[in-house]
Design a protein around this motif. Structure first.
Motif, PDB file in Angstrom:
ATOM      1  N   VAL A  48       0.851  -1.187   0.000  1.00 10.80           N
ATOM      2  CA  VAL A  48       0.000   0.000   0.000  1.00 10.80           C
ATOM      3  C   VAL A  48       0.890   1.240   0.000  1.00 10.80           C
ATOM      4  CG1 VAL A  48      -1.927  -1.152   1.154  1.00 10.80           C
ATOM      5  CG2 VAL A  48      -0.216   0.063   2.523  1.00 10.80           C
ATOM      6  N   VAL A  69      -4.428   1.715  -2.816  1.00  9.74           N
ATOM      7  CA  VAL A  69      -4.577   0.259  -2.786  1.00  9.74           C
ATOM      8  C   VAL A  69      -4.817  -0.265  -4.197  1.00  9.74           C
ATOM      9  CG1 VAL A  69      -5.821  -1.667  -1.728  1.00  9.74           C
ATOM     10  CG2 VAL A  69      -5.642   0.508  -0.501  1.00  9.74           C
ATOM     11  N   GLY A  77      -7.409  -2.423   1.917  1.00  5.71           N
ATOM     12  CA  GLY A  77      -8.501  -1.486   1.656  1.00  5.71           C
ATOM     13  C   GLY A  77      -9.434  -1.352   2.838  1.00  5.71           C
ATOM     14  N   SER A  86     -15.635  -1.188  -2.859  1.00  2.00           N
ATOM     15  CA  SER A  86     -14.621  -1.269  -1.811  1.00  2.00           C
ATOM     16  C   SER A  86     -13.226  -0.999  -2.349  1.00  2.00           C
ATOM     17  CB  SER A  86     -14.654  -2.646  -1.138  1.00  2.00           C
ATOM     18  OG  SER A  86     -14.356  -3.665  -2.073  1.00  2.00           O
ATOM     19  N   ARG A  87     -13.051  -1.098  -3.654  1.00  2.00           N
ATOM     20  CA  ARG A  87     -11.765  -0.849  -4.288  1.00  2.00           C
ATOM     21  C   ARG A  87     -11.956   0.225  -5.360  1.00  2.00           C
ATOM     22  NH1 ARG A  87     -10.437  -3.540  -0.540  1.00  2.00           N
ATOM     23  NH2 ARG A  87      -8.886  -5.242  -0.478  1.00  2.00           N
ATOM     24  N   SER A 124     -17.227   4.267   3.363  1.00  2.00           N
ATOM     25  CA  SER A 124     -16.760   3.271   4.334  1.00  2.00           C
ATOM     26  C   SER A 124     -17.279   3.563   5.731  1.00  2.00           C
ATOM     27  CB  SER A 124     -15.233   3.234   4.342  1.00  2.00           C
ATOM     28  OG  SER A 124     -14.701   4.512   4.655  1.00  2.00           O
ATOM     29  N   PHE A 136      -9.424   6.091   0.942  1.00  2.00           N
ATOM     30  CA  PHE A 136      -8.812   5.104   0.045  1.00  2.00           C
ATOM     31  C   PHE A 136      -8.920   5.557  -1.404  1.00  2.00           C
ATOM     32  CE2 PHE A 136     -10.474   3.073   3.813  1.00  2.00           C
ATOM     33  CZ  PHE A 136      -9.418   2.287   4.244  1.00  2.00           C
ATOM     34  N   HIS A 138      -7.110   4.628  -5.602  1.00  2.00           N
ATOM     35  CA  HIS A 138      -6.346   3.669  -6.398  1.00  2.00           C
ATOM     36  C   HIS A 138      -4.863   3.963  -6.207  1.00  2.00           C
ATOM     37  CE1 HIS A 138      -4.792   1.520  -9.893  1.00  2.00           C
ATOM     38  NE2 HIS A 138      -5.978   0.943 -10.051  1.00  2.00           N
ATOM     39  N   LYS A 139      -4.076   2.914  -6.081  1.00  2.00           N
ATOM     40  CA  LYS A 139      -2.657   3.089  -5.797  1.00  2.00           C
ATOM     41  C   LYS A 139      -1.944   3.890  -6.880  1.00  2.00           C
ATOM     42  CE  LYS A 139       1.496   0.418  -4.704  1.00  2.00           C
ATOM     43  NZ  LYS A 139       2.178   0.679  -5.991  1.00  2.00           N
TER      44      LYS A 139
END
Length: 213
Positions: A48, A69, A77, A86-87, A124, A136, A138-139
């Motif tokens: 992460v 993530v 996540g 969730s992502r 969340s 959170f 996207h990485k």
């Protein structure tokens, strides 16, 4: 320490010399996750990316722990999502439900993080605090915002194979990734709690000195 406590990975690998997440910065070189995954006894690992950043919600700038993530990561996540994904995909964000409600935000609205507008794709639970929140993205999005290579990570969350003792795997990880620090989830959380306790004590001391100066 909600983020640390709610991740299932027993071991955390980070930059050498780092023992905290709060008020700390950890950057691991590209390829670290691949090196971790081939260590004997590792069942799974997820990298992460992490940044302390303000989330501009329109009428306020809210401090947040921002985690980048991968969409297929086994952990790292949000641990509970009330609505939406969730992502997050690139250009999207998952933010706390309470924080969003306080500022009249919902799915499809945008917030600004580090100068970029991101679309709220999920809300969340258990990621809101009085002074901060957990967010959170996207990485790859966070890597772009931090101007670092896409495969850079801050922490690697490591799950041991059944029957492998954490102490045994810790030693193997330190051999496999020279210079890195490895801590158990409980030790890492305890270190963060101690850091916050010490900061609170310093703030009270300074406040008292100024009061009587």
């Amino acid at each position: 320490v909600a983020y640390i406590r709610n991740q299932p990975a027993e071991l955390w690998l980070m930059q050498g010399g780092v023992e905290n997440m709060h008020m700390a910065s950890s950057i691991l070189s590209p390829g670290t996750v691949s090196r971790v995954r081939v260590v004997e006894g590792v069942e799974d690992a997820a990298g992460v990316l992490y940044a302390n950043a303000g989330v501009d919600v329109g009428d306020a700038l809210v401090f947040s722990y921002v985690f980048g993530v991968e969409p297929d990561a086994p952990f790292g996540g949000p641990w509970e999502v009330t609505t939406g994904v969730s992502r997050p995909a690139r250009g999207e964000v998952v933010m706390d439900r309470v924080l969003a409600a306080r500022h009249g935000l919902d799915l499809g609205d945008t917030v600004n993080i580090l100068g970029r507008d991101l679309v709220i794709a999920g809300l969340s639970e258990d990621t809101f605090g009085i002074a901060t929140s957990v967010t959170f993205v996207h990485k790859t999005t966070l890597a772009e915002l931090m101007s670092v290579p896409a495969d850079t990570v801050s922490y690697v969350l490591v799950q041991a194979e059944p029957g492998v003792e954490p102490s045994t795997l810790t030693a193997r990880l330190r051999d496999g990734v020279p210079g890195a620090n490895v801590m158990t989830r409980n030790a890492f959380a305890a270190s963060d709690k101690e850091m916050i306790r010490q900061m609170g004590g310093v703030e009270r001391l300074v406040s008292g000195i100024l009061k009587f100066a």
